[in-house]
Scaffold this active site. Sequence first.
Site, short mmCIF file in Angstrom:
data_model
loop_
_atom_site.label_atom_id
_atom_site.label_comp_id
_atom_site.label_asym_id
_atom_site.label_seq_id
_atom_site.Cartn_x
_atom_site.Cartn_y
_atom_site.Cartn_z
CB SER A 57 -0.80 0.07 1.19
OG SER A 57 -0.06 0.17 2.53
CB CYS A 58 3.86 2.35 1.65
SG CYS A 58 2.75 2.24 2.89
CG PHE A 59 7.75 0.79 -1.43
CD1 PHE A 59 7.65 1.29 -0.42
CD2 PHE A 59 9.00 -0.24 -1.68
CE1 PHE A 59 8.74 1.09 0.60
CE2 PHE A 59 9.72 -0.46 -0.65
CZ PHE A 59 9.75 0.08 0.53
#
Length: 437
Positions: A276-278
């Site tokens: 969900s982040c990079f």
Amino acid sequence: MIPTISGVFLTVSLMKISVVGGGYVGLVTAACFAELGHEVSIIDRGAAKVNAINAKKPPIYEEGLEELLQHHVGMRLRASTSYDSVPFSDLTFICVGTPPNPDGSADLSKMKAASRSIGSVLKNSSNYHVVVVKSTVPPGTTENIVVPTVLQKSGKSDDTIGFAMNPEFLREGRAIADFMHPDRIVIGSRNLRDGDRVAEAYKGISAPILSTGLPAAEMIKYASNAFLATKISFSNEMGNICKKLGIDVYEVMRGAGMDKRIGPYFLDAGAGFGGSCFPKDVHALIKLAETVGEDPILLRSVIDVNEKQPGRIVQLLKARIGDLKGKRIAVLGLAFKDNTDDIRESRSIPVIEELLKSGAVIAAYDPMANSSMQKIYPSLTYCSTAADALRGAEGCLVMTEWPEFKNIEKEFDLMANRLIIEGRRILSCKGAEGICW
Ligand SMILES: NC(=O)c1ccc[n+]([C@@H]2O[C@H](COP(=O)([O-])OP(=O)(O)OC[C@H]3O[C@@H](n4cnc5c(N)ncnc54)[C@H](O)[C@@H]3O)[C@@H](O)[C@H]2O)c1
């Protein structure tokens, strides 16, 4: 003296903490602050999530989380859909999602909604309170959105309400260990008083504290994620070149990583980064750069390499077994990484897309993420063991580095055709081919 479940006695001063958002970051943050001895209230708009937490059942899988809930819920930890706890708290951490807008920029609507709700309930409070942004947000968000919204809704001045930005660096799958043993704690604030109040909550954790201004703290999170994503895409590009040259990229990156200036982490070539982040943070940083007239050439390439990697594994499969129409292909691993049931931006998703387009019949297995993937692709065959997925398969793609895959050996004999391609280097059996090794 406060006992923890690890048997350690803490001598921290008790604080009252509210955490808005009970997702991966909020729930782990709340449970860990409770473990540090604080009294913590989680606020989430999802009633089902709140009920699960209060029933001591984590709505997500994270190692050690259930144990913390079992120990602290009903004692120092509780969850609610209401913001009532905020005026009685010393600190409120905002941990709501900041998903991507269609153009790649960060969607701050949940951040704005949480700020409005916090401001409204602080209207009748006269206690000094610090609102802390923990979500990943573009530089300027705390100063230009959170501060004015909370102050306007509460009708207070920043004498009684402080503000801070405290980015979170935890990795899913190792979230509790990362929270309790971070490399550093970054606290951005407008003055020492607000920053010191946040630092107090972390007493008991042994890590350097870096104090910065608000936008620098926000940017540190983007710079960190973008750099880690760059290391992965760089390693993948090296891997793609090494494969053509017949060189083992793992030997190469091991040698490169022994250089202190490079470091050994995030150099594993493979199917690319998900989660969900990079992807979302690199896209948001690209958008941010564009809005200030910068052309982020390097960041764009990081995304390009990452988007092409999953296609490569399917191309390799086709090169080895030809037309995939009607062929059973086992996909081992659906989560974006091991030790989590999170499939957000998992590299197995574009692989499944490509396989379906080519007419393959997919037999999928993940130790934890079958049901998450079923919500997106209900018609795949989901198996409860790797052996079931492999039985009769004409090809196998390994997409997640689950430790249990390391020991798969004789199960591959169940395949109709023993063709194994790894997107993550995890197998110890002989005869598997890697996406870029
Ligand atoms: N997941 C990670 O590994 C990770 C690591 C570091 C930082 N972050 C950042 O932390 C933030 C949260 O990520 P996450 O993975 O925990 O998201 P998530 O989607 O798992 O959780 C967000 C939670 O906030 C709740 N919520 C949304 N709006 C709300 C509101 N107005 N009031 C109350 N609750 C509300 C949702 O119901 C949900 O439970 C994001 O900005 C993310 O980029 C995530």
